[in-house]
Every structure is written in C-alpha cells, then in structure tokens.
Motif scaffolding. Sequence first.
Motif: not given
Lengths: 327, 223, 812
Positions: A44-47, A123-127, A137-143, A191-197
């Motif tokens: 999906r070109r997310q990564q 996130c269903n705006y991201y996956d 128009d893309f979102c903050m997590k990618k592009d 190991l985890y931080a509360n930040d989606g990115i």
Amino acid sequence: MMRLPRFRYFAPTSVKEALRIRAGEGESAAFVAGGTDLYPNMKRRQQTPKTVIGLSRIPSLARLRAGADGLRIGSAVPLSEIENHRKARRLFPALVHAVSEISTPPLRNMGTLGGNVLLDTRCNYYDQNYEWRQAIDFCMKKDGTVCWVAPGSPKCLAVQSADSVPILIALRARAVLASPGGEREIPLEELYANDGIRYLTKRPDELLTEIRIPPPDGWTASYRKLRRRGAFDFPVLAVGAAVRREGDRVAESRILLGAVASAPVRASRAEAVLAGRPLDGASIREASEAAAVVSRPMDNTDFSFLWRKEMTGQWVGMALGDLSRGG
Amino acid sequence: MARRREKLPPDRSKALVAMTVNGERVEAPFEPHKTMLEVLREDLALTGTKHGCELGECGTCAVLLDGKPVLSCLVLGLECEGRSVETVEGMAGPEGLHPLQKAFADLGAAQCGYCTPGFLLTAKALLEENPRPTLPEIRQALAGNLCRCTGYVKIFEAVELAAAWLRGEAAEPRKESLYGYDFDESGLLPSHPGPVGAVLAAAREAAVDEGGDKPRPYRAKAR
Amino acid sequence: MSSRRPTRIVGRPFTRVDGAAKVTGQTKFADDLALPRMLHCKLLRAKVAHARILAIDVSKALAAPGVVAVATGRDLPVPFGILPVSQDEHALCPDRVRYVGDPVAAIAATSEDAAFDALDLVRVEYEPLPPVGTIEEGLAPAAVPIHDHGDQGNIHKLVAMQFGDVDEGFARADRVYDNTYFYEGNTHLALEQHASVADFGPDGKLTLWSSTQTPHYVHRALAKVLGMPASRIRVIATPNGGGFGGKSDVFNHEIVVAHLSRVTGRPVKICLTREEVFYCHRGRHPTLMRVRTGVKKDGAITALHFQTALDGGGYGSYGVASTYYTGALQTVTYRVPTYRFEGARVFTNKPPCGPKRGHGTPQPRFALEAELDRIACDLGLDPAAIRREHLQPANSLTANYLRVGSMGLGACIDKVVAASGWKKRRGKLPFGRGLGIACSSYLTGAGLPIYWNQMPQSGVQLKVDRGGGVTVFCGSTEIGQGSDTILAAIVAEILGIDPLDIRLVTGDTDLTPVDLGSYSSRVTLMTGNAAIQAAERARELIAGAVAKKLELPPERIGFAEGRVFDVENPEKGMTFPEAAVAGESLHGTLGTVGHYRPPPSAGRYRGAGVGPSPAYSYSAAVVEVEVDPETGIYAVPKIWIAHDVGKCINAALVMGQVEGSVYMGLGEAMMEEMAYRTDANRNVVHKFPSVLEYKSPTTLEMPEVETFLVEDPDPNGPYGAKEVGQGPLLPIPPAVANAVYDAVGVRVDEVPVTPEKVRRALKAKAQGKPARVGPERFPAVPYPEPIHVRTPEEGGDGKAEDAPVTAAGGVR
Ligand SMILES: Cc1cc2nc3c(=O)[nH]c(=O)nc-3n(C[C@H](O)[C@H](O)[C@H](O)COP(=O)(O)OP(=O)(O)OC[C@H]3O[C@@H](n4cnc5c(N)ncnc54)[C@H](O)[C@@H]3O)c2cc1C
Ligand code: SF4
Ligand code: FES
Ligand code: FES
C-alpha cells in the motif's frame, strides 16, 4: 494484483550480521520477520524501505524456551508455535489465548511475536492504498500534514492494535533489544509511546531479540478482545488483566487496555480500586467503571467509537470475571 | 535449510532460487521483490493458486510451505529458497484425486471454485495433523479462508467426508446434505446400475411415459 | 403432482461436470490466461468525487520505461451503458469524473509494475464540482447535475403507479400502519477480482476473455464503442470466480484493454485490484423506504403503499430496472388487493449501484417482512400464521399483473415452522433469545430482455458425432451456480447418457448461440427449456433411425443407461454410439437447435416489463438469535430455510445455492456495508475498500442451516424447475431483525442490524422512548401523479387508464 515495490533483500543468519547490515544500510532499511504487517504496508506504499533485512534465518531468534526464569520467546517465533507450545499453554493460558485470537490460522503460521509486539499502529485513514490516501490528501502519519481523525490534533492518533501487547504487559513481560552498541532489557510497557507515528521508544536500529515473561508466581491472567468477526479482525478494544491474590484479596493487579489509544493504556485507577479487596461483583463493577474512564477510542477503526467506549467497562468486567472464576 | 546468505542485486535482474514445488526440485529465476504467489502464477505457470486481495485478508492464496498453510501473497519468493511448497496442482496423485478433492467435487463444495485451492490445502494440513477433527475444529482451522458462494456448509461436510475416507472408512455423504430434510424422492428413478432387469424396466416405464414422436418444447406433465 | 414424470438424472445430486477441474486448479479464470507478448494494463482513477477534467498530460507516462501505449477519454468517445436508456458511461472519462475511482487514463506496459509506476506520471487537471453524497442531497436542487439525463436535477428516475382503488383499500382497513425503513448498500465481493485479456489479431479480429456474467452485452458494447462490426468481435466469458450480479454490467476495463490491444497489436491484460473492484461495485442500492399498510383485524392486507428512494451512485447501470424492482414483487407472496408504488433513484458521486443477488428486491422485502411482523405483534397474531393465511393463490394474477404459477410458499412455511419448534418457542424463550420468520419470492428470469427485441432469450445448439459424442453449445456462463451441469443433466436425461460424457461449450459469442447471461436467475429455466428442445429434436432423429433399423415404430424406442433400445424388449437395441451412427447414416450430420422465449407479460402499462417472470420461486426462513442486552452483540446459532424450487435439476446444486444465499443474506443482515466518508470539506470516498474492513462472515459466523427443498413444479420450468440462486437470500435480513425483536423487544428497522443499533434501541426502550432504531423520516420526493391501472379483480385489462401505454410495456 497488489505488488511489492522493489527493494534489496538480505537474509542474515545471525543477529550480529543483521545489525551490521542495518548499520550499513541506514534509515532506509527495515527488518522483517513474518512480513504480515510490513508487506501489506509496503504494497500500500505506507512504508517503502529500500532494503529489507529478513530475520527468518537467524536461529537464535526462533527459539522458544521455558525454564525456571519463566518463558523466553525469540522475536521471530511464529505465533502458531506459541499456540502449540505445551509449557506456554500451561503457564500462560491467557497469552496463548490472545495469540490464538490474532487474525487467522495461516497468518499465525507466518506472523511472529516480535512482529506483533512491534506492529505498526492502525487507522482507517492510513491502512489504505496509495491512491485512496491521495484522494483524502494524505495524513500526518504518511505524506501529509493533518490528522483526519481529529484535524486539530497535533499528533497522530493511530491505534495500538497488537493482541499480544496488553496481555504481555499484564504478565510483566520484558523486551530485549540489541544494537551495535550492545543489548538492553526493558519492561515491555516502556517500549511504547502514546503517539501514532513514534509509537515505539526503541531506536530504529535496535533489533528486538526476545520477549521474557517471568514465572507466574501466583499471578493469573485473562485476555478479552472485541472485534466484529471471530477471525481476521484486529482488536478494536482489548483487555489484558492479571491479578495476584493473597488469600481471597487482591494483592496486586495489572489491567491494560488495548486499541483505545496509540499505546497500551494502564488502568491504574482500576488497579487501585481492586487493591486489598476480594474479586467480587462490587469490586469488579467499580474497577470496570474506573477503567472505562481512561478509555478514549477514536473514530478510526471498525465499529462506532462511542459504542467501543461504552463497551470498555463491559470488557474489563468480563476479564476480571474470568479471574474471579478461574483464580 | 540453506544457511548461506543472499545478497541480491537490485532492480530488474532476477534471482535464481532453488526450491521444491509439489515434490519436484525447481530452480526458478524471478525478480527478488516477487511474492510466492506471483512466482507460482507468473514464473512457474502454476495458476491454480488464486488471489483475492494480496494483503493477507482473504485466504484465497493459501499454499503449504513445509507442510503448513501460509498466505502466498505475503511470502517472499526468496524466503522459499530451499523449502518445500505445495499447491493445489500437487494434490492429486497417480491414484487420482486426493480424497479432499473428491469430496469437494462430489458434494459441490466448490461452486465457483475460486476459493477452493486455498480451502483444500488448509484442510489437508488440518487432516494430516488431526485425522478426526470435530466440526468446531474444522471451523477454526478454516477460519482464515473466505468463501462467498457456499456458505461453508458443503465445505465442512466435504472435510468430514474426506477425513472419514482418509481414515479408511467407507463413508457416504449424508442424505440431508444432498437433498435437504424430508425430501420426497418419489419422482426419481434408480440412477445407478442396479440389476439390469430393474434398470431396464424403469427405463421402459420412462420411455413409454414419454412416447411421442414430434419434436416439441417440453411441458411438464404435472398439470 | 402425482403424475410427475419420473427422472433418472434430473433431480439427482450427481457431481458437477466442472467439479474435477475446479478441485485440481485446472479451471482457467481470466487472470490465469497469459499470451505471448502480452502487455499489462493499469487504470488511472479519479481521486476526486466530482469534477470537470480540464487537461490530461500523458507525455511523461508515455516516455516511462516499459510503457507501450496510453489511452484517455478522447480515444474512446462513444458512450455505453447496460440499459439502452442509460448510455451514460465512457470507457475513460472524457470530460467529467463522477466518483472517486472513475477511470481517466489507461497505461499498457510490458509489466504490471511498469504500468503501475507510470500512473504517477500522468497529470490531470481538475475543476472540482460540488459532490453529492447522500439520498437527501441527491433530491435537493442541483447547481451542476451529475448527468444531463434523468428525470429532474440529480433524480435519475421517478416512478409512480397505482393498482386498484388504494384509498378505498385504506378506508376498509381496521388499522393503518406507517413506518420507515433503511437498507444500507452492500457489494458482491466475489473473491475473483475482475480480469480481462484482449487480443486483436492481425486478421483484424478481436477476442476478449473476460470474467463477465453477460458476454452478449459486452459483445454489443464493444462493437458500439470500438466502432467495429460485431461479427469481428469474439467475447469469451471465462468461468467467473463468483459473480452475484457484480459482473453483469459492461465495465470500463473490458473496453479499454480491447482498445489498447487494437492500438498496440499485442495482447493486453488487466486484473483489477480489490480496491478497484469496490469502485466497479454495481451492488445493492442503499434504499430508504416508507411503507403504509392497511389491514383487517385478521391480518389481511387491504391496501399497500410503498415508497422507495434509492442511492444510485454515479451512473445509470441497471438503475432504472432496479428502481422498478423495489416495487415489483411485493404482490406475489401475500394477497395485496390494492397497491400503490412510488420509487425514485438519485445520482450521487459514488461508485454506481446495480444488480446484486435479488436485484432491487431484498430492500423492499426487508421492509415488508418487518412490517408484517409488527402488524402481527400489534394485532396479537402469530407472525407465521399471518403469512400462511393470506398467501397469494397459485395460478393467479396479482394486482400489478404478475402471473403467479406454482406457489409452494405455504409448504415452505409449514416446514420451517415445524422444524424450528416455532409454535412452542416463539415468544416463549428466555429474554435474550428469539426466533424470527420471514418469507420471500424471486423471479425465474426476467420476462423481458434489457434491450427490446423479438429474438429468443436463450439458444442451444447440439451436435451428435458418429463416435457418440454429444456437444452442447450455449451462450450461458458458468459463474459457480452450476449452469454447465444443468445443461449436461437435461441433455443426458433426454438422450439417456451420462452427464459427464457431454462436452459443453458455453459463453463464447463466436461458437455459441446467444444467451442473455447469468443474471436474474434466468439460466436454468431459459437455457434448460432451450436444451430440452434441442435434445428432444436430436432424440427424435436418432429414435427414428434406430426404429428403422430395428423395424419398430419410433414410439417403442427408449433411451437410458447409454443405450437406445426397444422399450417392450429392452435387450433388443444398441449402444448410444451405434445409435448415433444409425442416425447419421439416415439423416446426415446430426445437429439440432432449441431456443426459449418467455411468455408475454399480462401487464400492458408503462413499467409492466419489470416483474413478470415465467415462474416465481418461494422461500421461508426462521432465524434464531441470542442477544446480549448489555452489549447488543448477538449470535445466530441456527437457521431453518425451506425453498420452493419447483423441481431440482440437481439436488446438491440446489442445496449449495440455498446455503450460499443464506450466507450472503446473513452477511447483509449482520455486518456487510458499503460505507462512505461524505465529509463535505474533503471528498466522498469509500470508507475502506478492502476485504478486511468489508466484513464478510467467516466459517465461525456461519450458523447451522437446516434446509428443506420443496418441489412445486411450475409448468413453465424445465421439468418444473424454478430459480434458487437468489430467492433464499431475501428472507434472511428481515428474519434476523424479527428474531431480535422476539429476543429483546426492540425493532431495528435498518440493515445491517449491528450490535450498536441493537444496543441503542435497548437504551431508548429503557428510557421510555420508542424501542426502535431506524430512519426518522422519509424525505420529500417529487413523485409524479401515478398511473392508474385497474386490478384484475376490478375487471382491469392490464392497461393504464388515461396514460400512454407502450407497446411492450417495457422499460426502455
Ligand atoms: C489480515 C490481517 C489481520 C491481522 N489481524 C491481526 C490481529 O487480529 N491481531 C494482531 O495483533 N495482529 C493482526 N495482524 C497483524 C500482524 O499480522 C501480526 O501482528 C503479526 O504478528 C506481525 O508479525 P510479523 O512477524 O508478520 O511482522 P512483520 O511484518 O515482519 O514486522 C512488523 C514490524 O516489526 C518490525 N520488526 C519485526 N521484527 C522485528 C525485530 N525482531 N526487531 C525490530 N523490528 C522488527 C518490522 O520492520 C515491521 O515494521 C493482522 C494482519 C493482517 C494482514
Ligand atoms: S490518526 Fe490521524 S494522523 Fe494518524 S493515521 Fe489516522 S488520520 Fe493519519
Ligand atoms: S490473496 Fe487474499 S490472503 Fe493472499
Ligand atoms: S466457491 Fe466461490 S468463493 Fe468459494
């Protein structure tokens, strides 16, 4: 046909070699274990890593051992192997249950525990495919620059969605990370931080080698997952709970909520409610209510987020109910 | 398992990879970013393996890798170096169809047939591990394979039937699964060669009933 | 039914003729084909829901490595569409895009990777237009309508018709009910993604292999858009990896690859991604409904007034027919003496809706069956009995002039009521558990073809060779339903041979006579009747020759078990191959034909073309649910279903169709949804075009199903057979909603019935509000004055009064 972008592939046979390749390739490299998270994201070109370093041929990462110090699970151990592991089933039935709820049987023959622990937030705006994300128009997590879930939000709110994580933390698991500088072991929750990115605190060049779970020592645990179907679906609400009792009173408890934030959420108030009390209808009800307060699901998964929020108390109650019966 | 490490050239050049496919050793050249699904279908011309999403979400592309069901759309072809892959093309032997194949065909567990290869292989792995699965066990084992045609009912029945055959039992499909409950069979003549006399007598009856010598559009004689 | 002719093969659950190929992976689906020098095509699709195209620059893409050709709307300016009245689609959008996913350019390259990479190099400049996202927005006046055809603004189609004195019917009623319902859109999700391969040969002839249910219609559209004589085009329908109606339109990509093959002189293939399949859609129309029902105290309906508003998406597709279908079949189950129907379809900027299993009828069926449940509960009647006691009689004409032939619904109800323990359990299970009943009916083939003509809807050619081989040629397409097996069974029955000995050539416009396609459950009845005719003609020829040889009258010749023989003295005779030699010796080359044309419809009013069918199938289902009132989550442990199929041609196939329909109906009832984001500030996009988020039930959700096949043969069906592929889907969604009511006392008047909705209704109930979730109101729709048709009971002749009537009564 959805296809992978081109990349260079390495298949090292030792952790050292893997780390060396990673050091050489730098930021554009990604580790891959089962590939069940990375490859769909790449399609999906997310990564779009330029280099992929496969971990499946490193014997030390594929080891699963039970001993006096508990369970040590190599990061590249396939999920189905954990499901079928006799000792694991006996010592940590709640973990095995959580693992058996991940996606589907063929996927569990491929996906690994390490991959699950490091699973990208969802996130269903991201996956979504590249084209779809282009359409919004893309979102903050990618592009992009905005978070479409909450356009005012300064950070990404993508959801922690790995089934194993809440229960592993409830079981006081620790993670072993290796890097060219050496090895370190941390409590898994760190190991985890509360930040989606930046949802992981580990450095990108660190390799997760092992998950260590201490012996039960009087702790019992339960895992409850909410999803639409009995297979395939990621959790949209999850509860991992563990208690240690002295007599009929709760001495200690650990209650973790999954899929309601970008990191697993510890329901400390609920734990405090239980302390020193028997696990009965009243204490469970109070603890459930306290846990529900910290549940803040966003509108970016299946089901309505209001209903998911409403269900939190129910789910915590179910998990604690399991413990009151099974303990 | 191969122990040497690959360092593969970027871009268009192909990797030459040795593996076992359906029991035969093959050396296949393919582009290194290809999944096993693509390698099978495009480089080995084994198009029996189907695909419905290529993202791990449907189970249609399932094949056996070292005997275990995996989703070929998420397995890198390179990862299969030195390993053994089984596809639907490898199921039938010289003795004919695998019992699962026969049961699927007999019961109509393959309607459009598109999900069928994935189901067959997943079920094969199940029966090899558990020769006598219960219905809930069958449901669980097949929970990663979607079928939009059958409602799974005939698939469950076919797996149960094949399991019985594989155990050496002389099982037959349940009548209810072929005709439903309370079916009125009075309108059917014996269809399997019984005693010649009986068959021919029935045939005579039918033929006499039909009679007539003009081509005519058929009208049921019911009313 | 005592005089039913006994059969030997017809009715038996023998193995499907394509079974072995399917279980060995040998069946070649469209994407399994590869030709030498083949190019791969990708479509660039619109990222905006509604916009004018100002400019497209393909020069960079054309120069990209591996790219051989690029096409845009300018190359294919001729419009097409499945219905003659809605020729509103283009292979590639020339000047306007109407939904996210509308294709604007196509690239042919030496590999799919190369084509994909080049997509990003095409520059498209758009002038955005306001998007229309909902039915309400579609009904509002439009500054820039999505199309310049249609009835007004963005309203594509308005229909209004009245049968009999509805006002009097309501006046006569003891009670009048008035409720609104909503049925969300959903899609087919056939596991095979659409694929096509085109090969334009040096001889100037084009061959297209495509996963289509309707090769004949694709053939016509290709000729039209490519400007080529149809005689130079061959369309081959490859076996479909599931259809369900989703492959019965003509699709952009089919035309595009044909064009690109013509331009490049090389074969061109396309296989859509799952996301693109969601954009092709043509699935269930989201439909708002208002139902007014007048009933007597005993539950007899005196008048029914049905209003529908359909969200059609961006193009016409089958939409005009779909609109009529939301009003057509309400009358064939229970007696409806007076009936008024008003329907509207609006254009919105979403992928177009069209025919999905049950085409246009599951939505009104849901509303009608939920309504009846309400009425029964309100009147204190048994919901099963209220249905059973007011059935539309067999061999009757309905108020809207549908001719009901055989009618086995009563028997169906009896079966599921008895098996489910309905009388003892309904309304008496503990809180949280419940049973619901619903019934339905469906067409066995639409009475009219989609373009007006006098020719047969189905044709069969049959060849017998001197080796005893029998080949059947028919345009029908195998989409999994078993059409090949049905043809083989019927021919084998008549010629007394084994179905597996018959060779089938189907779905090939060069080799096979036309069959309109695998839709509207028409294949078994129509190709079946055509096959009977062809086979009986062959039998006649062979019987004549054998009779001559044996010196017997032809009436004495029988065919069975691979032999042709004297029925008085069965030992006297010969093998079928010997009989074929006798036949060929006497008559010359043996070949026969058969065809089928449905009977004309009884209605002569405008719109009467939608609804008539040679025969109607009937189903009844009881669904059991277990609801957790704290969460609204419910499970369906068991379903009982009875289906009147007229006569089984192959019982196992019938069972498979019933179970598959139950599955799909359950998916729609519980979870499947074509959901969109319509946030106006952004775009109108499909919420999540993926198999993961479009929830299709897995093996774990599928309940136990107890099936009853009821045979009430219809004189129009081959051996009495009626349809089975669609009808059994219809009762499931309403039966689920009715069962939820029985379990926890709340009404969910919306499909899907999700846990959130059940929970919301329970909360409303606890707060003393109406215990229901569903649409609050029905929008104001500018329906025209209805046409008036007197019912048969009122002495009507099927014509509208004071209204223009078209000769065919067809929708054109
Ligand atoms: C259809 C579908 C359904 C799913 N459902 C579920 C579900 O219900 N529950 C659930 O929890 N998950 C689900 N998953 C997600 C995923 O399959 C699992 O989480 C799986 O365990 C991931 O493991 P993996 O080895 O395949 O990960 P990979 O894809 O190999 O890796 C995941 C991530 O971790 C990194 N990584 C992997 N190993 C290491 C390491 N040792 N050190 C450093 N980095 C590493 C990779 O670079 C990648 O970013 C689903 C996936 C799909 C496609
Ligand atoms: S939470 Fe916001 S930023 Fe993060 S993936 Fe979703 S839309 Fe993008
Ligand atoms: S193609 Fe759907 S899981 Fe692989
Ligand atoms: S048989 Fe068609 S999808 Fe399973």
